[in-house]
Design an enzyme around this catalytic site. Structure first.
Site, PDB file in Angstrom:
ATOM      1  CG  ASP A 125     -29.651 -25.193  -7.712  1.00 25.59           C
ATOM      2  OD1 ASP A 125     -30.162 -24.263  -7.063  1.00 25.59           O
ATOM      3  OD2 ASP A 125     -29.554 -26.357  -7.270  1.00 25.59           O
ATOM      4  CE  LYS A 133     -32.679 -24.319  -0.279  1.00 19.68           C
ATOM      5  NZ  LYS A 133     -32.488 -25.156   0.916  1.00 19.68           N
ATOM      6  CB  CYS A 187     -30.357 -33.304  -1.283  1.00 21.00           C
ATOM      7  SG  CYS A 187     -31.844 -33.588  -0.313  1.00 21.00           S
TER       8      CYS A 187
END
Length: 407
Positions: A198, A224, A361
């Site tokens: 990730d 991002k 999250c």
């Protein structure tokens, strides 16, 4: 190029919020967009808005060139071997779900193990939970050190010949920890497992070389890294992508459709069903050009200096607890004694300072930290030491306010 020149390229920063100059410290959630990207999107919609691949008319050709040109920019940006290994997705979440649903469900069984960490974003936890339920595989977690970092000895002890998939974030969106992906990948491969990364919090801030990392899959989001929302990338080694089945079916991804059977296009298009995210990809290409012009090494150095300055300033504020290792990426996650992080963020917003508050999250990590929520200030190429000063001053004011309320 100095930071003041960079700031002038971001129109949104030139405004007041609640009567104060905007101090945007939430780039880990989404970055702001430079005028180069905004203008590129405007140019696409004004001048050559069209679908890609299908048409032979001029606008369709221009759109296809822009879309596929962006794919080449991504390939170069992460040093993939071929554009066949670059799949456009809606973002990191979609990319990881694609790997889990396509590769995971085909290659896992009841005797197999998936290894992740407690610091992962939910989008790198829930897909593996679902695959484990569907296949009977076991989901295991690497232990974390006291500061939230990963010890490679723990990786050696956790990953074994039953491990088929290891999936780890390169940079933690909460702790700021920069994980040793290259070394973890080597351990995974030594045990016959594949490595999924990730890269949502690393790709905007540091150079990424997927061939040097030797990871099998790498996922990241455009929003991002100065690009539009709704566009992301899955990198995958061609030998693995060739064997994987699509998980979305329809137009664009087909070669031949019969009444009973269909066949798929070659890579990368077999994974891009339907009208793709054309404007988003073109905007991502513009963002990559922008970041390359600034220089990823310069961005990383600027953020490193900024986060160290922020941690030094916060260390002088009583009752502030900072989470994560000392050596970190450009974010600081913290709590103020006796003040809920949502209250911290609300008061800071009244001072024009945007930070994030909540579980980010990452509820398993919140449990590991023994907190329900935290506040987070995250920095990017357009932030300054003056932003940090304003943030710390407002944080002190917040503590004083709630100290008086409950006194």
């Amino acid at each position: 190029m100095n930071v003041q020149e960079v700031r002038q390229m971001f129109p949104i920063l030139d405004q007041e919020v609640n009567g104060h100059p905007l101090v945007y410290l939430d780039s880990a959630a989404t970055s702001q967009k430079p005028k180069q990207v905004i203008e590129k999107l405007d140019d696409y919609y004004r001048r050559y808005n069209s679908n890609v691949h299908r048409g032979v008319h001029t606008l369709g050709t221009l759109a296809t060139d822009g879309y596929e040109g962006a794919r080449e920019k991504v390939r170069s940006f992460i040093n993939a071997k071929s554009t066949e290994e670059v799949i456009f997705t809606r973002g990191t979440t979609t990319a990881i779900n694609l790997v889990a649903s396509s590769y995971g469900r085909e290659n896992l069984g009841p005797d197999d193990e998936i290894v992740i960490t407690p610091m992962e974003h939910h989008s790198n936890i829930i897909p593996w939970q679902q695959v484990a339920k569907a296949t009977g595989a076991t989901l295991k977690y690497l232990p974390l050190q006291a500061d939230g970092s990963i010890d490679l000895k723990d990786v050696e002890e956790t990953v074994n010949d039953k491990t088929k998939i290891v999936s780890v974030m390169q940079v933690s969106n909460v702790l700021g920890a920069i994980n040793p992906i290259k070394e973890i990948t080597a351990i995974a491969h030594k045990n016959g497992a594949i490595m999924v990364v990730d890269g949502a919090q690393s790709t905007p801030h540091m150079k990424v070389d997927v061939r040097d990392l030797d990871c099998d899959f790498f996922a990241f989001s455009g929003h991002k890294m100065c690009a539009p929302t709704g566009i992301g990338v899955l990198y995958g080694k061609k030998k693995l992508l060739d064997k994987m089945e699509p998980i979305e079916f329809g137009g664009e991804m087909i070669d031949f459709v019969g009444l009973q059977e269909s066949t798929w296009k070659e890579l990368p298009w077999k994974f891009e069903g339907g009208t793709p995210i054309i404007a988003g990809a073109i905007g991502l290409g513009a963002a990559i050009d922008f970041l390359n012009d600034i220089g990823l090494d310069n961005i990383e150095a600027h953020e490193h200096k900024l986060v160290q300055y922020a941690m030094d300033q916060l260390s002088n504020v009583d009752g502030v607890e900072i989470y994560g290792p000392k050596h970190r990426a450009g974010l600081v996650t913290f709590n103020c004694e006796d003040v809920h992080p949502h209250d911290v963020a609300t008061v800071l917003d009244a001072e024009g300072i945007a930070v994030r508050a909540g579980h980010h999250c990452a509820q398993p990590l919140m449990k590991w930290l023994n907190v329900s929520a935290t506040a987070r200030a995250s920095f990017y190429l357009y932030n300054t030491e003056e932003d940090v000063d304003a943030f710390v001053k407002a944080l002190i004011k917040t503590k004083e306010y709630f100290g008086n309320v409950f006194r």
